[in-house]
Design an enzyme around this catalytic site. Structure first.
Site, PDB file in Angstrom:
ATOM      1  N   ASP A   1       6.285  -3.983  -0.862  1.00 44.33           N
ATOM      2  CA  ASP A   1       4.923  -3.612  -1.240  1.00 44.33           C
ATOM      3  C   ASP A   1       4.962  -2.883  -2.578  1.00 44.33           C
ATOM      4  O   ASP A   1       6.036  -2.737  -3.183  1.00 44.33           O
ATOM      5  CB  ASP A   1       4.245  -2.765  -0.142  1.00 44.33           C
ATOM      6  CG  ASP A   1       2.757  -3.086  -0.035  1.00 44.33           C
ATOM      7  OD1 ASP A   1       2.047  -2.942  -1.048  1.00 44.33           O
ATOM      8  OD2 ASP A   1       2.311  -3.501   1.051  1.00 44.33           O
TER       9      ASP A   1
ATOM     10  N   HIS B   1       0.308  -6.973  -4.066  1.00 46.02           N
ATOM     11  CA  HIS B   1       1.188  -5.916  -3.547  1.00 46.02           C
ATOM     12  C   HIS B   1       2.606  -6.091  -4.090  1.00 46.02           C
ATOM     13  O   HIS B   1       3.584  -6.006  -3.347  1.00 46.02           O
ATOM     14  CB  HIS B   1       1.171  -5.915  -2.016  1.00 46.02           C
ATOM     15  CG  HIS B   1      -0.112  -5.364  -1.440  1.00 46.02           C
ATOM     16  ND1 HIS B   1      -0.481  -4.037  -1.554  1.00 46.02           N
ATOM     17  CD2 HIS B   1      -1.124  -5.968  -0.771  1.00 46.02           C
ATOM     18  CE1 HIS B   1      -1.656  -3.836  -0.968  1.00 46.02           C
ATOM     19  NE2 HIS B   1      -2.083  -5.003  -0.497  1.00 46.02           N
TER      20      HIS B   1
ATOM     21  N   GLU C   1      -5.272  -8.862  -0.276  1.00 47.70           N
ATOM     22  CA  GLU C   1      -5.634  -7.906  -1.322  1.00 47.70           C
ATOM     23  C   GLU C   1      -4.992  -8.216  -2.679  1.00 47.70           C
ATOM     24  O   GLU C   1      -4.266  -7.393  -3.223  1.00 47.70           O
ATOM     25  CB  GLU C   1      -5.258  -6.495  -0.852  1.00 47.70           C
ATOM     26  CG  GLU C   1      -5.999  -6.085   0.414  1.00 47.70           C
ATOM     27  CD  GLU C   1      -5.600  -4.707   0.933  1.00 47.70           C
ATOM     28  OE1 GLU C   1      -6.487  -4.002   1.439  1.00 47.70           O
ATOM     29  OE2 GLU C   1      -4.410  -4.341   0.836  1.00 47.70           O
TER      30      GLU C   1
HETATM   31  C1  ACM Z   1      -3.916  -5.352   5.185  1.00 45.47           C
HETATM   32  O1  ACM Z   1      -4.210  -4.405   5.939  1.00 45.47           O
HETATM   33  N1  ACM Z   1      -4.077  -5.245   3.883  1.00 45.47           N
HETATM   34  C2  ACM Z   1      -3.380  -6.591   5.700  1.00 45.47           C
END
Ligand code: ACM
Ligand code: ZN
Length: 539
Positions: free
Chosen positions: A200, A270, A334
């Site tokens: 991440d 991410h 995201e």
């Molecule tokens: C997430 O909670 N962004 C998968």
């Protein structure tokens, strides 16, 4: 005088109950089995009891060893494992492939305990059930010359094939020993997938030989923001990663508990930790730093750059052989599109591929990685954003923004794992009295809310058949040690286990609650931390 009278009544009542139910103790099993009958009498487990394999291969050995090790400290010696015809003073094990792979029957009677299961996996679940028929003290090795097992007849099989728990080791790193403890917690609840969120923005946690800077640079951040992006930082470097050997050790540890480890390598968003190590893979070329605060970052992998795909393929070439899992999780959530909008290479890709917009570019990215993985025998699973801009027929969707994405995917005919933040985000508060809780990301997901999830709600039979499983997630922005991990996941994991295992028609919250309270005695004996205030909540 009045007090004595009441005590006398209670004592009499106790005698009455004891005589009516002679030899029948209450049985509390989580997840609740599909069929359970409690019978009078008990089986006596002693150091002379053997685990006797009537029919089955060496695949049963991890399950046998697990149970033997569990009772060894109490009984003083491990149980001998034998082979032969069903016999007395034994736990007889029979694999019968005509049963479902995870199905089992367990009959405990005076003479023997007889377990039949569809596979070694089913035998393991039978042992986990048998475990809950033992006194909680066994978990801490409380000495016992013999252990009484209530006579029961159980027929059991899970509702859903995929029963998962995720742990985010990127926001905070957890050493191998903690990860093993987490896997132990899963095993007790008959959870069979461990989703390991390995990369991440705030850290890259898996060694990749071809790209050493991922761990040299990407695994450490110089400091961490205090609280929710307050602007104040702790000044303490935070880092860590797993070597290949450690990954193999964890995968084997999980396999011995019939748990499949699904690694998550996040793309295309991410990605800051990876970009800090290899800035040429971002649209602007950097420089980038491993994130020190929480959120969604605009810096993502450049979708127009062939180097990005060569890099991710190189990473996955090393990830694939480490994980026997059918799935690789590719993230997909995201991913802001601002850099792609302004990037010459990304825009050229959109043009060259005839894509409508940046959402279709994300879809191009994910589907290209999927083809790469499919060609190597792996399937992809991704967060529900992979639906945006189009999804292949073969991708599995993990629905996190509620169940909406999962329902949409099921209607499209894609496999789904339901993991809605409304019910299954264990980083959310468990109480409205947040001042008396450890600091959390927000939300409100009490035990009853977790329990209320019905993963196939509102779907017709065909659509419901696409619901492969259910999973809960533990994001760790505000969680940095295993005691806190346990506090956030126990006993909510017990509710999730029952959501995924028990037939919907047998699920009743108050009945569950009664059994959950009993299960916490086992948590205590295991030394697990857990949220104790949950039994009279919903406030
Ligand atoms: C997430 O909670 N962004 C998968
Ligand atoms: Zn770009």
């Amino acid at each position: 005088m009045k007090k004595f009278y009441i005590l006398f009544l209670i004592a009499m009542n106790g005698l009455l109950v004891a005589s009516c139910n002679a030899g029948v103790n209450e049985v509390n099993i989580i997840p609740r089995p599909a069929a359970l009958q409690v019978m009078p009498g008990s089986f006596s487990l002693t150091p002379k009891t053997v685990i006797n394999v009537v029919a089955g291969t060496d695949e049963l050995l991890p399950a046998c060893r697990f149970f033997s090790a569990l009772v060894e400290r109490s009984l003083g010696i491990p149980l001998e494992i034998t082979r032969g015809k069903a016999r007395g003073k034994a736990i007889n094990l029979t694999v019968d492939a005509s049963l479902g792979e995870e199905a089992y029957t367990l009959i405990a009677r005076k003479k023997s305990v007889d377990i039949t299961a569809g596979s070694a996996r089913g035998i393991f679940y039978a042992f986990q059930t048998l475990r809950q028929l033992l006194p909680a003290g066994v978990e801490s090795g409380e000495a016992a010359p013999s252990i009484s097992i209530q006579n029961v007849a159980i027929e059991d099989e899970p509702r859903l094939a995929y029963r998962g728990m995720m742990l985010d080791v990127a926001r905070h790193f957890f050493p191998v020993e903690d990860v093993k403890t987490y896997i132990d917690m899963l095993a007790l609840h008959k959870i069979n997938r461990f989703h390991w969120h390995l990369t991440d923005d705030q850290g890259w946690r898996i060694e990749i030989k071809k790209y050493p800077r991922l761990t040299e640079i990407g695994s450490t951040r110089p400091e961490t923001v205090i609280g929710k992006n307050t602007g104040n930082y702790d000044g303490i470097p935070h880092g860590g990663f797993y070597t290949r050997e450690q990954i193999q050790e964890v995968v084997q540890y999980a396999a011995d508990r019939f748990i499949t480890v699904i690694p998550e390598i996040e793309l295309p968003g991410h990605a800051l930790a990876a970009l800090a190590a290899y800035p040429e893979l971002g649209c602007t070329g950097g420089p980038y730093n491993v994130a020190t605060w929480w959120g969604v970052f605009n810096e993502v992998f450049c979708a127009g750059n062939e180097q990005t795909f060569a890099f991710l393929e190189g990473v996955l070439e090393e990830v694939i052989p480490l994980f026997p899992s059918e799935y690789i999780h590719i993230g997909g959530d995201e991913c802001p599109k601002v850099r792609w909008k302004a990037c010459r290479k990304c825009q050229a890709r959109i043009k060259a591929e005839g894509l409508a917009d940046e959402h279709e570019l994300q879809s191009y990215f994910v589907q290209r990685m999927e083809r790469f993985l499919n060609a190597r025998g792996k399937k992809i699973i991704g967060w529900d954003e992979i639906l945006e801009g189009g999804i292949s027929k073969t991708a599995t969707v993990m629905s996190w923004r509620g169940t909406k994405g999962g329902i949409e995917a099921a209607k499209l005919g894609n496999r789904v794992v339901m993991s809605p933040n409304s019910h299954a985000y264990f980083d959310y508060y468990q109480s409205k009295d947040t001042k008396n809780e450890p600091y959390a990301i927000g939300g409100f997901v009490p035990l009853s809310k977790v329990y209320s999830l019905d993963p196939t709600e509102g779907l017709d039979e065909q659509e419901a058949s696409m619901i492969y499983g259910a999973q809960a997630n533990l994001w760790t922005e505000y969680i940095s040690d295993i005691r806190h991990v346990q506090y956030m996941t126990l006993p909510r994991m017990a509710a999730l286990a029952e959501v995924a295992w028990t037939p919907q028609s047998l699920r009743e919250y108050n009945d569950f609650l009664k059994r959950a309270i009993v299960l916490t005695n086992r948590y205590k004996s295991l030394g697990y931390n857990f949220a104790t205030h949950l039994f009279n909540q919903d406030q």
